[in-house]
Motif scaffolding. Structure first.
Motif, PDB file in Angstrom:
ATOM      1  N   ILE B 291       0.776  -1.145  -0.031  1.00 23.90           N
ATOM      2  CA  ILE B 291      -0.001  -0.067   0.069  1.00 23.90           C
ATOM      3  C   ILE B 291       0.889   1.142  -0.020  1.00 23.90           C
ATOM      4  CG2 ILE B 291      -1.702   1.293   1.292  1.00 23.90           C
ATOM      5  CD1 ILE B 291      -2.612  -1.419   2.499  1.00 23.90           C
ATOM      6  N   HIS B 292       1.955   1.170   0.939  1.00 24.92           N
ATOM      7  CA  HIS B 292       2.941   2.342   0.695  1.00 24.92           C
ATOM      8  C   HIS B 292       4.172   1.729   0.439  1.00 24.92           C
ATOM      9  CE1 HIS B 292      -0.050   4.401   2.758  1.00 24.92           C
ATOM     10  NE2 HIS B 292      -0.098   3.496   3.948  1.00 24.92           N
ATOM     11  N   PRO B 293       4.438   1.578  -1.100  1.00 27.62           N
ATOM     12  CA  PRO B 293       5.927   1.057  -1.446  1.00 27.62           C
ATOM     13  C   PRO B 293       6.754   2.199  -1.040  1.00 27.62           C
ATOM     14  CG  PRO B 293       4.497   1.695  -3.217  1.00 27.62           C
ATOM     15  CD  PRO B 293       3.686   1.626  -2.076  1.00 27.62           C
ATOM     16  N   PRO B 294       8.029   1.550  -0.935  1.00 28.72           N
ATOM     17  CA  PRO B 294       9.106   2.645  -0.748  1.00 28.72           C
ATOM     18  C   PRO B 294       9.468   3.559  -2.052  1.00 28.72           C
ATOM     19  CG  PRO B 294       9.912   0.413  -0.557  1.00 28.72           C
ATOM     20  CD  PRO B 294       8.522   0.263  -0.870  1.00 28.72           C
ATOM     21  N   PRO B 295       9.658   4.785  -1.982  1.00 29.08           N
ATOM     22  CA  PRO B 295      10.062   5.308  -3.046  1.00 29.08           C
ATOM     23  C   PRO B 295      11.370   5.095  -3.779  1.00 29.08           C
ATOM     24  CG  PRO B 295      10.601   6.742  -1.035  1.00 29.08           C
ATOM     25  CD  PRO B 295      10.008   5.544  -0.748  1.00 29.08           C
ATOM     26  N   GLY B 296      11.504   5.384  -4.952  1.00 27.84           N
ATOM     27  CA  GLY B 296      12.790   5.027  -5.690  1.00 27.84           C
ATOM     28  C   GLY B 296      12.608   3.365  -6.000  1.00 27.84           C
ATOM     29  N   CYS B 297      13.729   2.726  -5.866  1.00 26.40           N
ATOM     30  CA  CYS B 297      13.782   1.220  -5.901  1.00 26.40           C
ATOM     31  C   CYS B 297      12.962   0.651  -4.719  1.00 26.40           C
ATOM     32  CB  CYS B 297      15.041   1.083  -6.088  1.00 26.40           C
ATOM     33  SG  CYS B 297      15.559  -1.012  -6.110  1.00 26.40           S
ATOM     34  N   ALA B 298      11.976  -0.183  -5.209  1.00 29.23           N
ATOM     35  CA  ALA B 298      11.205  -0.789  -4.142  1.00 29.23           C
ATOM     36  C   ALA B 298      12.153  -1.665  -3.298  1.00 29.23           C
ATOM     37  CB  ALA B 298      10.228  -1.810  -4.614  1.00 29.23           C
ATOM     38  N   PHE B 299      13.470  -2.144  -3.505  1.00 31.90           N
ATOM     39  CA  PHE B 299      14.133  -3.085  -2.780  1.00 31.90           C
ATOM     40  C   PHE B 299      15.037  -2.319  -1.979  1.00 31.90           C
ATOM     41  CE2 PHE B 299      17.568  -6.094  -2.701  1.00 31.90           C
ATOM     42  CZ  PHE B 299      16.784  -7.134  -1.978  1.00 31.90           C
ATOM     43  N   HIS B 300      15.326  -1.269  -2.126  1.00 30.80           N
ATOM     44  CA  HIS B 300      16.292  -0.590  -1.247  1.00 30.80           C
ATOM     45  C   HIS B 300      16.445  -0.612   0.150  1.00 30.80           C
ATOM     46  CE1 HIS B 300      13.839   3.488  -0.612  1.00 30.80           C
ATOM     47  NE2 HIS B 300      14.238   3.116   0.471  1.00 30.80           N
ATOM     48  N   LEU B 305      23.445  -2.506  -1.194  1.00 24.52           N
ATOM     49  CA  LEU B 305      24.136  -1.357  -2.095  1.00 24.52           C
ATOM     50  C   LEU B 305      23.510  -0.341  -2.268  1.00 24.52           C
ATOM     51  CD1 LEU B 305      24.932  -4.206  -4.787  1.00 24.52           C
ATOM     52  CD2 LEU B 305      26.579  -3.061  -3.264  1.00 24.52           C
ATOM     53  N   ALA B 306      22.213   0.068  -1.353  1.00 23.70           N
ATOM     54  CA  ALA B 306      21.462   1.044  -1.970  1.00 23.70           C
ATOM     55  C   ALA B 306      22.286   2.439  -1.446  1.00 23.70           C
ATOM     56  CB  ALA B 306      20.150   1.110  -0.924  1.00 23.70           C
ATOM     57  N   ASN B 307      22.058   3.368  -2.360  1.00 25.44           N
ATOM     58  CA  ASN B 307      22.399   4.870  -2.039  1.00 25.44           C
ATOM     59  C   ASN B 307      21.357   5.759  -2.327  1.00 25.44           C
ATOM     60  OD1 ASN B 307      22.162   5.278  -4.848  1.00 25.44           O
ATOM     61  ND2 ASN B 307      24.340   5.177  -5.317  1.00 25.44           N
ATOM     62  N   ASP B 308      21.555   6.993  -2.166  1.00 30.12           N
ATOM     63  CA  ASP B 308      20.683   8.172  -2.052  1.00 30.12           C
ATOM     64  C   ASP B 308      19.781   8.030  -3.555  1.00 30.12           C
ATOM     65  OD1 ASP B 308      20.735   9.379   0.150  1.00 30.12           O
ATOM     66  OD2 ASP B 308      22.113  10.865  -0.737  1.00 30.12           O
ATOM     67  N   ARG B 309      20.320   7.825  -4.703  1.00 26.54           N
ATOM     68  CA  ARG B 309      19.773   7.714  -5.950  1.00 26.54           C
ATOM     69  C   ARG B 309      18.685   6.387  -5.878  1.00 26.54           C
ATOM     70  NH1 ARG B 309      22.186   5.721 -11.661  1.00 26.54           N
ATOM     71  NH2 ARG B 309      20.246   6.312 -13.004  1.00 26.54           N
ATOM     72  N   CYS B 310      19.179   5.388  -5.334  1.00 22.68           N
ATOM     73  CA  CYS B 310      18.405   4.512  -5.148  1.00 22.68           C
ATOM     74  C   CYS B 310      16.679   4.648  -4.407  1.00 22.68           C
ATOM     75  CB  CYS B 310      18.952   2.885  -4.520  1.00 22.68           C
ATOM     76  SG  CYS B 310      20.337   2.543  -5.411  1.00 22.68           S
ATOM     77  N   ARG B 311      17.125   5.509  -3.444  1.00 22.88           N
ATOM     78  CA  ARG B 311      15.990   5.865  -2.403  1.00 22.88           C
ATOM     79  C   ARG B 311      15.032   6.852  -3.196  1.00 22.88           C
ATOM     80  NH1 ARG B 311      19.703   4.133   1.675  1.00 22.88           N
ATOM     81  NH2 ARG B 311      21.215   5.894   1.496  1.00 22.88           N
ATOM     82  N   ASN B 312      15.685   7.388  -3.984  1.00 22.07           N
ATOM     83  CA  ASN B 312      14.735   8.667  -4.761  1.00 22.07           C
ATOM     84  C   ASN B 312      14.151   8.234  -6.366  1.00 22.07           C
ATOM     85  OD1 ASN B 312      14.925  10.125  -2.640  1.00 22.07           O
ATOM     86  ND2 ASN B 312      16.885  10.775  -3.360  1.00 22.07           N
ATOM     87  N   GLU B 313      15.274   7.595  -7.102  1.00 22.59           N
ATOM     88  CA  GLU B 313      14.971   7.230  -8.213  1.00 22.59           C
ATOM     89  C   GLU B 313      14.440   6.053  -8.569  1.00 22.59           C
ATOM     90  OE1 GLU B 313      17.290   7.832 -12.432  1.00 22.59           O
ATOM     91  OE2 GLU B 313      17.917   8.838 -10.841  1.00 22.59           O
TER      92      GLU B 313
END
Lengths: 319, 349
Positions: B291-300, B305-313
C-alpha cells in the motif's frame, strides 16, 4: 473398465447398479439406520403422506359434498364412546361432517399448501440469493437490506399483512376462490429470506473458488456458470432448510387458518378444523378439534425430526 | 523476430481497491486506498518458449497471470496476444476466440475441479463451450484421448474428482486446459500443492506436452528448483515490478540484481562453495507493505548497495550484458564491472 472403453463399448454400462450401491453405502443411509427416532419419524411421515395422497379412496365421506352431510348426525362422539357409531369412527362436527374424513382432507390440503409454499419460497430465495452473492455490490446490498428488514418482522405478521391487503383489495366472492393461492403466496413471501441468506453466503464462498475461475477462463457464459457450476454446489444445505421450513410453513398455514385468515370453512385445512372445533371444546365436544390437532402435531413433529436428521447427516462435524 | 512473439505485455498495472467502506470514507474523511499489485510490468514471450515468473508471495506473479487470462481487468497497460490487444476486445465473441487459445492451469488441484461433476464433463467443458465437438460419441473419444495424453485412463472419465490424488487431479486440470488446443498455457504454481516426487512427474509431463504440441508456457512459481528445471527464460518480480529478466542459465549462474542474488542464496546447499562457512547470511528486512511501497527502487530498504539515488529514483529495466536488470547499482558499475552501456527503456526479448 479400461478394456471395455478401448474396444469402443460405452464405459457407463454398469452405471445404475453403481449408483444404487453408492446410495446403499452412503453415510446418509448409515446414519439413518443408526437413529431409531428418525426411523419412527420417517414411518409416521410416510403414513401421513400416503394417507394424504390416497384420501379420495380411503376417506369414508367427502366432507366438501354438502349433500352427503346430515345435521341429525351432528356432534356425534367417536365410535368407542357412548352414542358413538362406527359410521363416524372419530365422531362428527357441528354440521355432521365426519371428523376422520375432514382430517384426511385437511392433511392433504395442509401438505399441498406447505409444499407449494416451500417450493415457491425456495425458488424465490435461491434465485435472489444467487443474484446477490454472484453480482455483489449494490444489487447485493439492495436485496439483503430488504431481507434484513423482513427478517425483523415475525413471519406470521407478514403473512397476515399480505393476506389483509389481498382481502381489502379483492371482492369477497373472488377471495374465497383464491384464498389457497393467497395463503401460499403469503407464506412463501415470509420464508424466502432463510433461503436467500444461506444461498448468498455459500455463493460468495464458492464464487472465488478456482473451479469457477477455470470456467471463466474457458469462456463459459456467466449464466451457465451460475446454473451449471454454482447452483449444484450451494444447493445441499438448502435442502435441509427446505425440509425444516416445510414444517414451519404447515404450522404457519394452520395458525393463519386458526386465526380465520387462511382457508375458508368450506375447504377446511387442519388449522381451520381446529378453529371450528375450538368453539365446541368447552361444551364437551373435544373430538372436533383434538383429532386435527393430533394429526397436525404428528405431521410437524415427524417432518421436523427428519429435517434435523438430514441436517446432522449432511454435516459430519455435528455427529 | 517480432513475428515470433505470441504474447506481449506492456506496462501492465493492476490496482486493488482496499478502501474502507463508502460510509467510513464520508464520515471519517478517509480517502480511497489502492494496492498497486502490478506497477508497470513489461515482458514478451516467444512462441514455443517457456517463460517463468518467480518471486516471493505477494509480489504480483499471480496477478500477472490473472490479468493475462482475463480474470482481472488491468488498470493500465495492454496485453497483446498474437497481434490482438486483449484489453480492447469488448465483444464476448471476439474474447471467446482468444480465450480458446489461452488456457490456465490453477494452483490448487483440489479447488480447481467442480466437485459435483464427473471428470468426463470437466474435461469436455471447453469443447462444449466453444462448440468444437458437437457429436456425443466424438466428444467421448476426444475426452478419452485427452485423458490418455496426460497419462490417465479413458475410463477415469466416469469418476468424480475426489476419487483422485492431487497429482492426478492436476493432470485432469491440464487435460481440460489442453482440450481446446490452446497456444499459450498459463500455469499458476501448478506444482506447489503437490509433494516433491509428484511435482517432478507433472513437470516432466508438461515438458513432454510442450515438445509434442508446440505449446508456449507462462509458468509461475516461487520454487527456484522448479523454475530452473522447466524455464527457458525467467523474470524475477519484486513488489509488483520486474527486477530482472534473463535466460534460466544466466540467471542461475550469474544473477545480477541484488534481489535475485538474495533469492538464490536462500537455496539451501549441501556443499558450501569454497571460502564460505556454509552459514547463510540472514536476509535483512521484510517485503514492504505494497500500500505504501518505498520510493525509488522498491528493494532499497533491504539492499546492501542502496544509495541516495536508489532511494529517490526508480530504476528502469535496462540491458546489462545479455540480461535485463532494473538496478542503479548494476548500471553504475557498483556491483559488477563488466556491464554494457545502459540503453533506453528496454524491451526484454
Amino acid at each position: 473398465m479400461s478394456e471395455l472403453t478401448a474396444s469402443g463399448t460405452p464405459a457407463s454400462v454398469p452405471e445404475r447398479p453403481q449408483r444404487w450401491m453408492r446410495f446403499v453405502d452412503s453415510d446418509l443411509l448409515w446414519s439413518f439406520s443408526r437413529s431409531p427416532v428418525t426411523m419412527v419419524a420417517a414411518v409416521i411421515a410416510l403414513v401421513i403422506i400416503g394417507a394424504a395422497l390416497l384420501t379420495p379412496l380411503i376417506a369414508p365421506q367427502d366432507p366438501y359434498d354438502l349433500a352427503s352431510l346430515s345435521l341429525l348426525d351432528a356432534t356425534a362422539p367417536p365410535a368407542w364412546l357412548k352414542d358413538g357409531s362406527w359410521n363416524y369412527p372419530l365422531g362428527t362436527d357441528n354440521q355432521g361432517r365426519d371428523v376422520l374424513s375432514a382430517v384426511l382432507y385437511g392433511t392433504r390440503l395442509s401438505l399441498l399448501l406447505g409444499c407449494s409454499a416451500v417450493i415457491l419460497s425456495f425458488l424465490l430465495g435461491v434465485t435472489l440469493g444467487l443474484i446477490a452473492g454472484w453480482r455483489g455490490g449494490i444489487v447485493d446490498a439492495l436485496i439483503m437490506r430488504v431481507a434484513d428488514v423482513q427478517l425483523s418482522f415475525p413471519a406470521i405478521l407478514i403473512a397476515l399483512l399480505i393476506d389483509g391487503v389481498v382481502r381489502s383489495v379483492l371482492p369477497r366472492q373472488v377471495q374465497t376462490e383464491i384464498s389457497l393461492y393467497v395463503t401460499v403466496l403469503a407464506i412463501a413471501l415470509s420464508y424466502w429470506v432463510h433461503f436467500a441468506r444461506t444461498v448468498r453466503g455459500s455463493t460468495m464462498v464458492e464464487r472465488n473458488k478456482e473451479y469457477i475461475q477455470a470456467a471463466r477462463v474457458i469462456g463459459v457464459h456467466p449464466a451457465r456458470i451460475v446454473v451449471g457450476h454454482l447452483l449444484p454446489n450451494v444447493v445441499g444445505p438448502i435442502l435441509v432448510i427446505a425440509t425444516i421450513n416445510l414444517a414451519t410453513a404447515i404450522l404457519t398455514e394452520a395458525t393463519l387458518s386458526f386465526l380465520g385468515v387462511g382457508l375458508p370453512p368450506t375447504e377446511p385445512s387442519l388449522g381451520t378444523l381446529i378453529r371450528i372445533g375450538n368453539d365446541y371444546l368447552l361444551s364437551g365436544d373435544w373430538w372436533i378439534s383434538i383429532f386435527p390437532g393430533i394429526a397436525l402435531a404428528l405431521l410437524i413433529l415427524s417432518v421436523n425430526l427428519l429435517g434435523d436428521w438430514l441436517r446432522d447427516a449432511f454435516n459430519p462435524k455435528l455427529r | 523476430m517480432p513475428d515470433d512473439t505470441i504474447l506481449e505485455v506492456n506496462d501492465l498495472q493492476h490496482h486493488f481497491d482496499v478502501s474502507p467502506p463508502a460510509l467510513d470514507r464520508v464520515l471519517r474523511g478517509k480517502g480511497r486506498v489502492a494496492v498497486k499489485a502490478l506497477d508497470g510490468v513489461s515482458f514478451s514471450i516467444r512462441r514455443g518458449e517457456n517463460f517463468s515468473l518467480v518471486g516471493e508471495s505477494g509480489c504480483g506473479k499471480t496477478t500477472v497471470a490473472r490479468c493475462i487470462v482475463g480474470l482481472y481487468r488491468p488498470s493500465a497497460g495492454n496485453i497483446v496476444f498474437d497481434g490482438v490487444d486483449i484489453g480492447r476486445l469488448k465483444q464476448r465473441n471476439a474474447m471467446s476466440r482468444v480465450r480458446r487459445r489461452m488456457q490456465m492451469v490453477f494452483q490448487d488441484p483440489y479447488a480447481s475441479l467442480n466437485p459435483r461433476w464427473r471428470v468426463r464433463k470437466i474435461v469436455a467443458e471447453p469443447l462444449v463451450t466453444h462448440r468444437l465437438v458437437t457429436d456425443k460419441a466424438e466428444l467421448r473419444t476426444r475426452v478419452g484421448e485427452l485423458l490418455e495424453q496426460v497419462r490417465l485412463s479413458p475410463a477415469d472419465g466416469d469418476k468424480f474428482p475426489h476419487e483422485f490424488s492431487g497429482g492426478q487431479r492436476q493432470r485432469i486440470s491440464i487435460a481440460r486446459a489442453l482440450a481446446a488446443h490452446p497456444d499459450l498455457l498459463v500455469c499458476d504454481e501448478p506444482t506447489s500443492a503437490l509433494d516433491v516426487s509428484v511435482q517432478a512427474q507433472i513437470l516432466n509431463l508438461m515438458k513432454d506436452l510442450q515438445r509434442r504440441l508446440g505449446l508456449t508456457y507462462l509458468f509461475i512459481s516461487h520454487n527456484l528448483a522448479v523454475i530452473y528445471q522447466i524455464s527457458d527464460r525467467v523474470g524475477v518480480m519484486y513488489l509488483g515490478r520486474l527486477v530482472e529478466v534473463a535466460t534460466a542459465d544466466q540467471l542461475f549462474s550469474t544473477p545480477r540484481h541484488p534481489y535475485t542474488q538474495l533469492l538464490l542464496e536462500t537455496i539451501p546447499r549441501l556443499d558450501p562453495p569454497d571460502g564460505s562457512s556454509g552459514e547463510r547470511e540472514p536476509v535483512a528486512g521484510e517485503v514492504p507493505n505494497p500500500i505504501h511501497p518505498p520510493p525509488g527502487c522498491a528493494f532499497h530498504p533491504r539492499c546492501p548497495l542502496a544509495n541516495d539515488r536508489c532511494r529517490n529514483e526508480r530504476p528502469s529495466l535496462l540491458i546489462a550484458d545479455d540480461a535485463f536488470v532494473a538496478c542503479h547499482a548494476v548500471h553504475e558499475g557498483r556491483l559488477s564491472s563488466r556491464l554494457a552501456e545502459p540503453h533506453s527503456p528496454a524491451r526484454c526479448d
